[in-house]
Design an enzyme around this catalytic site. Structure first.
Site, PDB file in Angstrom:
ATOM      1  N   HIS A  90      17.833  -6.102  61.499  1.00  7.34           N
ATOM      2  CA  HIS A  90      19.025  -6.229  62.339  1.00  7.34           C
ATOM      3  C   HIS A  90      19.019  -7.439  63.273  1.00  7.34           C
ATOM      4  CE1 HIS A  90      21.535  -5.430  65.913  1.00  7.34           C
ATOM      5  NE2 HIS A  90      22.383  -4.945  65.029  1.00  7.34           N
ATOM      6  N   LYS A 140      24.359 -10.685  58.497  1.00  2.00           N
ATOM      7  CA  LYS A 140      24.119 -11.012  59.913  1.00  2.00           C
ATOM      8  C   LYS A 140      24.182 -12.531  60.071  1.00  2.00           C
ATOM      9  CE  LYS A 140      23.476  -7.398  62.574  1.00  2.00           C
ATOM     10  NZ  LYS A 140      24.748  -7.029  63.140  1.00  2.00           N
ATOM     11  N   ASP A 151      21.405  -4.387  57.361  1.00  2.00           N
ATOM     12  CA  ASP A 151      21.702  -5.744  57.826  1.00  2.00           C
ATOM     13  C   ASP A 151      20.826  -6.733  57.072  1.00  2.00           C
ATOM     14  OD1 ASP A 151      23.269  -4.799  60.299  1.00  2.00           O
ATOM     15  OD2 ASP A 151      21.343  -3.787  60.533  1.00  2.00           O
ATOM     16  N   GLU A 185      24.014   1.864  55.391  1.00  2.00           N
ATOM     17  CA  GLU A 185      24.418   0.560  55.919  1.00  2.00           C
ATOM     18  C   GLU A 185      23.126  -0.168  56.243  1.00  2.00           C
ATOM     19  OE1 GLU A 185      25.375  -2.279  59.349  1.00  2.00           O
ATOM     20  OE2 GLU A 185      23.878  -0.705  59.205  1.00  2.00           O
TER      21      GLU A 185
END
Ligand code: G3P
Ligand code: MG
Length: 248
Positions: free
Chosen positions: A49, A112, A36, A34
């Protein structure tokens, strides 16, 4: 079988969202990662992130105000002393995709764009996914569910999944209403019965961020679609243990 996705890579042991963390996840045997994504001032897709570089690097400022070149000069392992000698950098999504061309990992891309509505982020992520022909290896998630509907509108082949933090009534119905066939809830937002009911409706359940042995075992025993964890090595060890005990 429950799929193990390494949250921001193997971020429990490596600097989050760096190639070092992604490569470690693959070495540990994770099924996927995973990560971002956000857009730089010059429109590049970068993997990070926070909306600023302050927490994870030796720099400061918003991603949207910095160019790729400026971001590349920062040390993304600033807070990981044992990685300090070899500076880790903020990767672009292209660099991650280049590396993925040599393996068969799944990649959950989290847009994001819930606090900063990066214009064109969806189009750019879809374009590069198509360029690499990764449509079947990508799951796009976001806390911005309007963005997920938009992704489906421009590319129906890519799987999407809403991220959410609190209890949702009949999440399988909600997921279908926004054209998703998966959900990415925070662990506290799903009970065993919600997980089972959602999966029975053909909607994948991939809770985050599952780091405690007890929680990993609970989801493995429910045969939950996937778990998103900072510790893929631990999750894989526990999955192997269950597999072995079933063989005996
Ligand atoms: O995608 C799961 C998880 O990453 C969502 O929250 O804040 O860790 O990106 P966050
Ligand atoms: Mg994330």
């Amino acid at each position: 079988m429950t799929i193990i996705l390494a949250h921001r890579g193997a971020s429990g042991t490596h600097p989050e969202n760096t190639m070092e963390a992604f490569i470690a996840a693959e070495k540990f045997g994770a099924d996927g990662i995973e990560l971002d994504v956000q857009l730089t001032a010059d429109g590049e897709i970068v993997v990070i992130h926070d909306i600023t570089v302050d927490r994870t690097t030796n720099g400061s400022g918003h991603i949207k105000d910095l160019t790729l070149n400026e971001l590349k000069n920062l040390k993304a392992n600033f807070h990981y002393k044992h990685f300090f000698k070899k500076a880790a950098r903020i990767p672009t999504l292209r660099e991650v995709f280049d590396w993925m061309s040599e393996n068969d990992l799944i990649c959950n891309i989290e847009l994001k764009n819930n606090s900063i509505p990066y214009e064109g982020l969806e189009e750019k992520v879809i374009a590069i996914t198509k360029e690499f022909a990764f449509e079947k290896r990508i799951i796009i998630s976001s806390f911005n569910h309007y963005s997920l509907v938009y992704v489906k509108k421009i590319c129906s082949d890519i799987e999407t999944a809403p991220l959410y933090k609190d209890l949702l009534y009949k999440p399988w119905e909600y997921a279908s209403s926004i054209l998703s066939n998966g959900i990415h809830p925070k662990l506290k937002a799903v009970s065993d019965s919600i997980i089972k009911a959602t999966m029975e409706q053909g909607i994948a359940v991939r809770p985050y961020t599952i780091n405690k042995e007890r929680d990993i075992n609970r989801l493995l025993s429910l045969n939950c679609s996937a778990i998103i964890t900072d510790y893929p090595e631990k999750a894989i060890r526990l999955r192997e243990k269950i597999k072995k005990s079933k063989r005996i």
